[in-house]
Scaffold this motif. Sequence first.
Motif, PDB file in Angstrom:
ATOM      1  N   LYS A  17      62.465  78.180 135.426  1.00  0.00           N
ATOM      2  CA  LYS A  17      62.549  80.129 135.274  1.00  0.00           C
ATOM      3  C   LYS A  17      63.889  80.786 134.344  1.00  0.00           C
ATOM      4  O   LYS A  17      63.468  81.263 133.469  1.00  0.00           O
ATOM      5  N   THR A  18      65.126  80.099 134.509  1.00  0.00           N
ATOM      6  CA  THR A  18      66.345  80.438 133.737  1.00  0.00           C
ATOM      7  C   THR A  18      66.094  80.307 131.914  1.00  0.00           C
ATOM      8  O   THR A  18      66.621  80.523 130.942  1.00  0.00           O
ATOM      9  N   GLN A  48      72.853  84.739 140.458  1.00  0.00           N
ATOM     10  CA  GLN A  48      74.100  83.633 140.325  1.00  0.00           C
ATOM     11  C   GLN A  48      73.847  83.727 138.752  1.00  0.00           C
ATOM     12  O   GLN A  48      74.706  83.103 138.053  1.00  0.00           O
ATOM     13  N   ASN A  50      72.923  82.855 135.818  1.00  0.00           N
ATOM     14  CA  ASN A  50      72.931  81.579 135.100  1.00  0.00           C
ATOM     15  C   ASN A  50      72.492  82.536 133.310  1.00  0.00           C
ATOM     16  O   ASN A  50      72.721  81.914 132.353  1.00  0.00           O
ATOM     17  N   ASP A 156      64.554  88.160 134.777  1.00  0.00           N
ATOM     18  CA  ASP A 156      64.637  86.498 134.735  1.00  0.00           C
ATOM     19  C   ASP A 156      65.150  86.665 136.397  1.00  0.00           C
ATOM     20  O   ASP A 156      65.552  87.690 137.206  1.00  0.00           O
TER      21      ASP A 156
HETATM   22 MG   LIG Z   1      67.069  80.600 137.211  1.00  0.00          MG
END
Ligand SMILES: [Mg+2]
Length: 300
Positions: A17-18, A48, A50, A156
């Motif tokens: 995803k990121t 998170q 990221n 995201d």
């Molecule tokens: Mg991610």
Amino acid sequence: MSAKIISISNMKGGVGKTTISVALAQTLAMGSDNRPSAKVLVVDLDAQANASFWLCGHANLTAHIDQNTTIDTFLENAVVFGKSASLKDNVHSAKAHSDRLFVVPSSPHLRIIERELIVFLSRRHRNLLEVERVVSDLLEQQLQELGMLFDVIIFDTAPGISALTEAALRLSQVVVVPTVPDYISNLGLLSFCRTVSWTSNDPKTVIKRMPWVIANKVKQSKHHQLMLEQMRSASAGDDREFNMFRTEIPSSPRIDEIASNLDMDGELGFDSDGADVFSALAKEVLEVAGQISTTDTRAE
Ligand SMILES: [Mg+2]
Ligand SMILES: Nc1ncnc2c1ncn2[C@@H]1O[C@H](COP(=O)(O)OP(=O)(O)OP(=O)(O)O)[C@@H](O)[C@H]1O
């Protein structure tokens, strides 16, 4: 609002995803010979953080967290403290392509704020669906303003399905679902398709959208190729639960190396293979976003 709103989401963790959010954002911001560069905002909805580390770099992100200009402080101010907060104040330039690429960063504190919001609203006799609605209405208001400033806004989202994720999905024209073509990930995809509410926020049009799967980490193995075939066939039927992009992102040591080193100089620096793949995906995503009110939605 003129911006295209895109969510990158999947209940399953670690599917890319990121990586895809950031690669797509940077690809769209850079433009290409046949695609003008776009002004892009990434909104990081994952504790998170990221995407925030990647786009801001560690030092800048730490400064944004210290200055309380992340998504979690915005949510806390707007919902819990009832202040007239503006998400625009939490928009920061990315480290690379800083004139075209921007981010509303997240921080690990988001996890606590999400819980605080639920407790705060449930004490006011709001159920979980209403919590989601409060967050969704709040983000929608903010998008009115941000949508005039950007061409593309990318959410995201975190693994799992939280109230924040549901809110982002409701507000998005395109929901991109990175999926690894293996048996377990396919089960996760179906459960994601069946448990998310696909109705948009607009009560007048009541549009039911469909997720768009992007096959990621694709290997030439027999299992991956067989699963891909099955997924493509499932996405072609009238009773389909998801659509699929034609583009496939290979399992690539170079992509892994870049995506695992989140504190580089903010520049992706893919070789031509990676760059071409994300360029092809960007083109398809824009096509879907452009057609969304006709071929890719089903009115209820
Ligand atoms: Mg991610
Ligand atoms: N196409 C690819 N080829 C090889 N490795 C990849 C590819 N895409 C992503 N990865 C790697 O997979 C891991 C997970 O990627 P990423 O963090 O983007 O997933 P995610 O879905 O955002 O995870 P999370 O659910 O934790 O938010 C990272 O180490 C990344 O480098």
